[in-house]
Design a protein around this motif. Structure first.
Motif: not given
Length: 263
Positions: A38, A106-107, A109, A136, A138, A195, A197, A260, A262-263
C-alpha cells in the motif's frame, strides 16, 4: 440463540501474551507485505485498531519514522502500553461505539478485530470516516466457517478430539455475537463503503510450531468456558493439550482474509 456479553479472549488473561506472540509469528509477514504494497513511508499517519500486542504497532512506528504518527487503540491497552513512545500514541477506545480518535489517516488497519465487534457496521463506517481522501484501509479477519477444522486431515482419535474442541470454540464465539463467515464479506463491504481499488487475498497456514502455540494458549484461555458449557471435559482438554505438545499434529488456523481499498 441469545447473545452472551463479554469478549471470549480478553487481553487481561495470562494466555493473551502467548496468543499475541503466536499471532505475530503466523500473521505478521502477511500483514507487513500488504502494508508495504500500500506504499507506507516516512511521515504517514496510521491508526492501528484493536492493537492487542505491540508487533504491528512497533513495525508501523519504524516505517513512518519521527515525522509520522501511529495511534494504537483497543478496549484494553494493557499489552500495547509498552509501545507508547513517539511516534506511537496508545489510547483506550471502542471502535464499535466511539467516534474515530482522529481523522486524516493515510492508513487504517485492523487484524482479527471486527469479527468480534458487536456493531461491525458502525466500526467500519468509523474507520472509513477516519481516512483522508486517498487513504488506505486494510482489514484482515478470520472466516472460521470457510474452514472450520483444526485438523483438516482427520485421520485418528487425536484429530477427531481436536476438531470437536474447535467446534466448541466456534460455538462459544457465535454465542458472543462473532460472525464466523465475516472474512469472506470484506471485499463487498469495502466496496459498499465507497472504497476504490478493492482487492483481497486469503492466508491459510496448515501447520507450524506457532499454530500449535496458538492452539495451546487459546484452549487454556477458554478451558473453563468449554467445560461450563458442556462442550468438553477437563480430561478432554488435558488429553488435547498433551497431543498438541507432542508436535506430531498438523494444526491449522481459520483462513485470514485480507482486503484493502482506497478512499
Amino acid at each position: 440463540m441469545t447473545q452472551i456479553d463479554g469478549y471470549l479472549l480478553a487481553n487481561r488473561q495470562s494466555e493473551a501474551a502467548q496468543r499475541f506472540d503466536a499471532f505475530a509469528t503466523v500473521f505478521d509477514p502477511t500483514t507487513f507485505r500488504h502494508i508495504e504494497r500500500l506504499g507506507i513511508g516516512s511521515g504517514w499517519r496510521c491508526w492501528e485498531v484493536g492493537a492487542g500486542g505491540t508487533s504491528v504497532v512497533s513495525w508501523l512506528a519504524k516505517k513512518v519514522g519521527p515525522t509520522g504518527r501511529v495511534i494504537a487503540t483497543d478496549i484494553d491497552t494493557s499489552w500495547a502500553a509498552s509501545a507508547a513512545r513517539p511516534p506511537v500514541e496508545v489510547r483506550v477506545h471502542d471502535v464499535g461505539a466511539e467516534e474515530p480518535p482522529w481523522e486524516g489517516f493515510d492508513l487504517v488497519h485492523a487484524r482479527l478485530v471486527l469479527v468480534h465487534v458487536p456493531d461491525r457496521e458502525r466500526a467500519l463506517r468509523s474507520m472509513v470516516k477516519a481516512l483522508r481522501p486517498g487513504g488506505r484501509l486494510l482489514l484482515e479477519d478470520a472466516d472460521p466457517a470457510l474452514q472450520p477444522l483444526l485438523c483438516p486431515d482427520e485421520y485418528g482419535p487425536e484429530q477427531q478430539l481436536a476438531n470437536r474442541l474447535r467446534q466448541g470454540f466456534r460455538t462459544l464465539l457465535a454465542e458472543r455475537g462473532a460472525d464466523l463467515a465475516y472474512g469472506r464479506k470484506l471485499p463487498r463491504l469495502l466496496r459498499e463503503a465507497g472504497l476504490r481499488e478493492v482487492e483481497a487475498e486469503a492466508y491459510f497456514p496448515v501447520t507450524s510450531p506457532a499454530c500449535a502455540a496458538l492452539e495451546s494458549a487459546t484452549i487454556r484461555q477458554i478451558r473453563d468456558r468449554l467445560v461450563a458449557a458442556g462442550l468438553a471435559t477437563h480430561e478432554d482438554i488435558d488429553r488435547h493439550l498433551t497431543n498438541v505438545a507432542s508436535g506430531t499434529m498438523d494444526l491449522a488456523t481459520a483462513p485470514m482474509i485480507s482486503a484493502w481499498g482506497r478512499k
